[in-house]
Structure formats: structure tokens, C-alpha cells
Design a protein around this motif. Structure first.
Motif, mmCIF file in Angstrom:
data_model
loop_
_atom_site.group_PDB
_atom_site.id
_atom_site.type_symbol
_atom_site.label_atom_id
_atom_site.label_comp_id
_atom_site.label_asym_id
_atom_site.label_seq_id
_atom_site.Cartn_x
_atom_site.Cartn_y
_atom_site.Cartn_z
ATOM 1 N N LYS A 1 -61.755 -5.950 78.687
ATOM 2 C CA LYS A 1 -61.592 -7.231 79.151
ATOM 3 C C LYS A 1 -61.030 -7.383 80.244
ATOM 4 O O LYS A 1 -60.503 -6.524 80.977
ATOM 5 C CB LYS A 1 -60.402 -8.202 78.324
ATOM 6 C CG LYS A 1 -60.556 -8.416 76.584
ATOM 7 C CD LYS A 1 -60.732 -9.900 76.896
ATOM 8 C CE LYS A 1 -60.811 -9.700 75.127
ATOM 9 N NZ LYS A 1 -61.452 -8.772 73.880
ATOM 10 N N TYR B 1 -56.485 -13.693 79.574
ATOM 11 C CA TYR B 1 -57.622 -13.176 78.260
ATOM 12 C C TYR B 1 -56.072 -12.662 77.735
ATOM 13 O O TYR B 1 -56.151 -11.983 76.344
ATOM 14 C CB TYR B 1 -57.977 -11.851 78.169
ATOM 15 C CG TYR B 1 -57.080 -10.612 78.438
ATOM 16 C CD1 TYR B 1 -56.347 -9.620 78.507
ATOM 17 C CD2 TYR B 1 -57.593 -10.304 80.380
ATOM 18 C CE1 TYR B 1 -55.622 -8.881 78.750
ATOM 19 C CE2 TYR B 1 -56.994 -9.453 80.532
ATOM 20 C CZ TYR B 1 -55.800 -8.228 79.995
ATOM 21 O OH TYR B 1 -55.193 -7.422 80.673
ATOM 22 N N ASN C 1 -54.161 -14.297 75.269
ATOM 23 C CA ASN C 1 -54.095 -15.001 73.727
ATOM 24 C C ASN C 1 -55.099 -14.558 73.184
ATOM 25 O O ASN C 1 -55.289 -14.901 72.232
ATOM 26 C CB ASN C 1 -53.295 -16.539 74.104
ATOM 27 C CG ASN C 1 -52.610 -17.036 74.251
ATOM 28 O OD1 ASN C 1 -51.636 -16.032 74.262
ATOM 29 N ND2 ASN C 1 -52.395 -17.847 75.529
ATOM 30 N N LYS C 2 -56.391 -13.696 74.060
ATOM 31 C CA LYS C 2 -57.489 -12.973 72.944
ATOM 32 C C LYS C 2 -57.466 -11.713 72.638
ATOM 33 O O LYS C 2 -58.535 -11.110 71.855
ATOM 34 C CB LYS C 2 -58.775 -12.989 74.046
ATOM 35 C CG LYS C 2 -58.932 -14.955 74.477
ATOM 36 C CD LYS C 2 -59.973 -14.769 75.267
ATOM 37 C CE LYS C 2 -60.291 -16.158 76.190
ATOM 38 N NZ LYS C 2 -61.422 -16.797 77.020
ATOM 39 N N GLN D 1 -67.483 -11.423 76.476
ATOM 40 C CA GLN D 1 -66.019 -11.164 77.256
ATOM 41 C C GLN D 1 -65.982 -11.603 78.376
ATOM 42 O O GLN D 1 -64.613 -11.863 78.889
ATOM 43 C CB GLN D 1 -65.822 -9.369 76.887
ATOM 44 C CG GLN D 1 -66.809 -9.050 75.216
ATOM 45 C CD GLN D 1 -66.134 -9.097 74.723
ATOM 46 O OE1 GLN D 1 -64.781 -9.233 74.533
ATOM 47 N NE2 GLN D 1 -66.228 -9.030 73.428
#
Length: 387
Positions: A7, A62, A64-65, A325
Motif C-alpha cells: 500500500k 490506507y 482502514n484497508k 491498490q
């Protein structure tokens, strides 16, 4: 087992200066900045944005992913540290409510800091493949009003998640490093702005690039034409262009065109943001990924340089469907939200940001809701808030 970048999060403050306006105010031909330096805009940080707040905001892009409980390491690379002792990463860890078991610290070697953090994280994940690591590069480049380096300022942060079986870039084994104790750029403890020998620094950068690039190719048994793209730390985009010209010397037309086209893709964010020190190389990577057409397994060469001086060349291969992504719309929205400053406004904000607010004085962010900012010091302890 592959280890690499899974990420990428990007952040820059909500204000900028246009290079044409700055050139006119400094009685310079705008083309000196637009072409000679290769910059169009420069992000400006006010008192409410520092290395910590920008690092938090970049990671939130990113956070919360991902599987947050798997994060076992947090390393913060910066040369804009907010404390001579306490790590910037601890402020980030608290803001994101990471578990207490996360190992966390800060590293410094000028603009090389995020690369150092990345290599530490890569080795950590190799030993602990069930865990992930977050690395952050966050900096404010300041040289001073009406100085030769003024046009090469900027502010921003890049945060990356490093894990096994990554979905963006798999890092290859091996690297080429070169270091030397020199004074091309430095900032003593009693200075709030950097000191630089510009022409000398440019030449050292190019010399170190040639040394590390040639050594890396020899180590791996590769040729220049094996690379789909080569990207660079960009203190200003023209400096990367000079290095890229060295890379494509004596290459066939197809190779030279490919490497030049992809370099142009990699410099797009830097042209809009300016120099962000430790994060500049990785802003180049993000810009390349979002603006170039890269095939599956394309080989990317990365040149990292930190004045003083430390350089490293390494490589990675892009992963199939890496585009899934990325968040190009979000990155563009981040840039578009910025407001343009007049030169008088920029100078006022610049000078204010050099001064620490009085202890207990509350600062108010004028950025959008959701972003973190530096709110005050309380008994000389820095306090951060989310708007």
C-alpha cells in the motif's frame, strides 16, 4: 517468498505557491524555474502541519484497508523531526491507536531516511512473514525566503505498508550502496533552514548515481535495457533528468525512449509539490505507477540519495493488477484542494512556521475535516488533533 510494497499513502498540505508568481517576485525569468529547475508549484506547510501530522495523514490514506493487528513495526524517516529525543513514530502510533506491541522508532540520514526505513522493514518481514510493517517519510524542505534554494522547497509525506506477497512492488534481493562524509547539504541544530552547496550537491548526486547504478548492474548481471523505468530522488525534477540522461547514454533508441517516457511519468507529482526530502523518491514511484503504462513484472530501478552523503540503488518488479491498490482520483483531489497563496501570504506563513507557538497557544487548522494537525504544545508536549 516475495516481500515488498503493498500500500502507498500520500499527503501534502493545503496551500501552494505558483512558480511563475515566485519567479516574478524574485525578478527572475519564469523559465528558469519552470524549465531550468523543472518545477510548477510548491506545497507550503503552515504552523499546523509538521512531519508528524503529515505522516499520520499519509498513513490514514490506507489504514482502514489493512489488517491493523498484523502491523508489528513502524519506522519513521525524516530530517524534519519535531523532537531531539522522542521518535515521531510514537505520535503516529498513538493517533492511529496501534497496539502497544508494535516496535517503533525514527531514522535519519537526510533524504535517504525512508529508504533506510524500507530496508529495515523488508528484513523484518522476511524474519516475521506473518507480520507487516509501516514505513513513513515526511518532511518540510525549507531553505529560506529569497535564497538560491527557495524554488526547491516543498512539503509532504509518503507512507507504505510492507508485507509478504505484496500487491504493488516486490523488492529484489541485493543493492548497491555508496557513502562519503561530505558537506553538500546540512542543517545544524541552531538552524531552522538548511544550508546547501547547490552545484556541489548536484555533482555529488550524479557521481553517486553512476557509481551505484553501474555497480548494481554488475552485481545482478543486468543491462540498462532490462529496466522498464528508473526513478530518482527528486530534490528538483531537473536533477533527476540529468541522472536519467546518464542512464540512457549509448542506449538504443527504444530503451532511451522508454526510460525517458517513464521518467516523465515519475516526475509529475514532484513538479506540483516540490522537494519532500525522505519521501521524494517514493512520490516519484507513486507518480510512475499512476501515470505510466507498466507491464506485468516490469523491472523498476530506484535511486535513493541523502546528502552528506549516502546513496543506494535497488530494484523491484511491479505486481500484476497493481493499479487496484492505487487511488489516483484521491491523489488528484488532494492536490486540487490546495489554495494558491500570493507571495506576501506565502512569506508570512513561511516565517510564522519557523516559530514555535507559545506554550498553550491553540492553533486551528483551515484544512478539510478528517485531517490531523499540530494543535499546540502543553507544558512543552506536542498535541495533535483530528479536525
Amino acid at each position: 517468498m516475495q516481500v515488498g510494497i503493498d500500500k502507498i499513502g500520500f499527503f501534502t498540505p493545503n496551500k501552494y505557491v505558483d512558480m511563475v508568481d515566485l519567479a516574478n517576485a524574485r525578478n527572475e525569468d519564469p523559465n528558469k524555474y519552470l524549465i531550468g529547475i523543472g518545477q510548477r508549484k510548491m506545497s507550503v506547510a503552515d504552523q499546523t502541519q509538521d512531519a508528524v501530522s503529515m505522516g499520520i495523514n499519509a498513513t490514514l490514506r490506507y489504514w482502514n484497508k489493512i489488517e491493523q493487528d498484523k502491523v508489528g513495526l513502524l519506522v519513521f524517516g525524516t530530517e524534519s523531526s519535531v523532537d531531539q529525543s522522542k521518535s515521531a513514530s510514537l505520535f503516529v502510533k498513538t493517533a492511529l491507536k496501534m497496539k502497544p506491541e508494535v516496535r517503533t522508532f525514527e531514522v535519519k540520514e537526510a533524504c535517504f531516511g525512508l529508504t533506510a526505513a524500507l530496508m529495515i522493514a523488508r528484513d523484518f518481514v522476511r524474519v516475521h512473514p506473518e507480520q507487516t510493517a509501516i514505513v513513513i517519510g515526511s518532511d518540510i524542505a525549507r531553505y529560506g525566503i529569497k535564497t538560491p534554494g527557495e524554488v526547491t522547497q516543498g512539503a509532504g509525506a509518503i507512507s507504505m505498508l510492507i508485507k509478504s506477497e505484496p500487491k504493488i512492488l516486490a523488492l529484489n534481493d541485493g543493492h548497491s550502496a555508496y557513502s562519503q562524509d561530505i558537506n553538500d547539504f546540512w542543517r545544524p541544530n541552531d538552524h531552522s533552514t538548511a544550508l546547501v552547496e547547490g552545484k556541489y550537491s548536484t555533482q555529488v548526486y550524479l557521481d553517486f548515481f553512476k557509481k551505484t547504478f553501474d555497480a548494481y548492474k554488475e552485481e545482478k548481471g543486468w543491462n540498462t535495457q532490462d529496466f522498464s523505468a528508473i526513478i530518482y530522488h527528486l530534490p528538483f525534477t531537473k536533477q533527476g533528468l540529468k541522472a536519467n540522461r546518464i542512464a540512457i547514454e549509448d542506449q538504443d533508441e527504444r530503451t532511451a525512449e522508454r526510460l525517458m517516457t517513464n521518467f516523465d511519468a515519475s516526475k509529475q507529482f514532484s513538479m506540483q509539490v516540490g522537494n519532500i526530502y525522505t519521501a521524494s523518491l517514493y512520490m516519484s514511484l507513486l507518480s510512475l505507477l499512476e501515470n505510466a503504462e507498466l507491464s506485468h513484472n516490469a523491472l523498476i530501478g530506484l535511486f535513493s540519495y541523502g546528502s552528506g552523503a549516502m546513496a543506494e540503488f535497488y530494484s523491484g518488479n511491479v505486481i500484476d493488477n497493481y493499479q487496484r491498490q492505487l487511488d489516483p482520483e484521491g491523489d488528484q483531489a488532494l492536490l486540487d484542494r490546495r489554495s494558491k497563496l500570493s507571495i506576501a501570504e506565502y512569506e508570512k506563513i513561511f516565517n510564522e512556521a519557523l516559530e514555535l507557538p507559545a506554550d498553550g497557544q491553540e492553533l486551528v487548522s483551515d484544512d478539510e475535516a478528517g485531517y490531523w494537525y499540530f494543535a499546540r504544545t502543553q507544558n512543552h508536549v506536542r498535541i495533535y488533533k483530528q479536525k
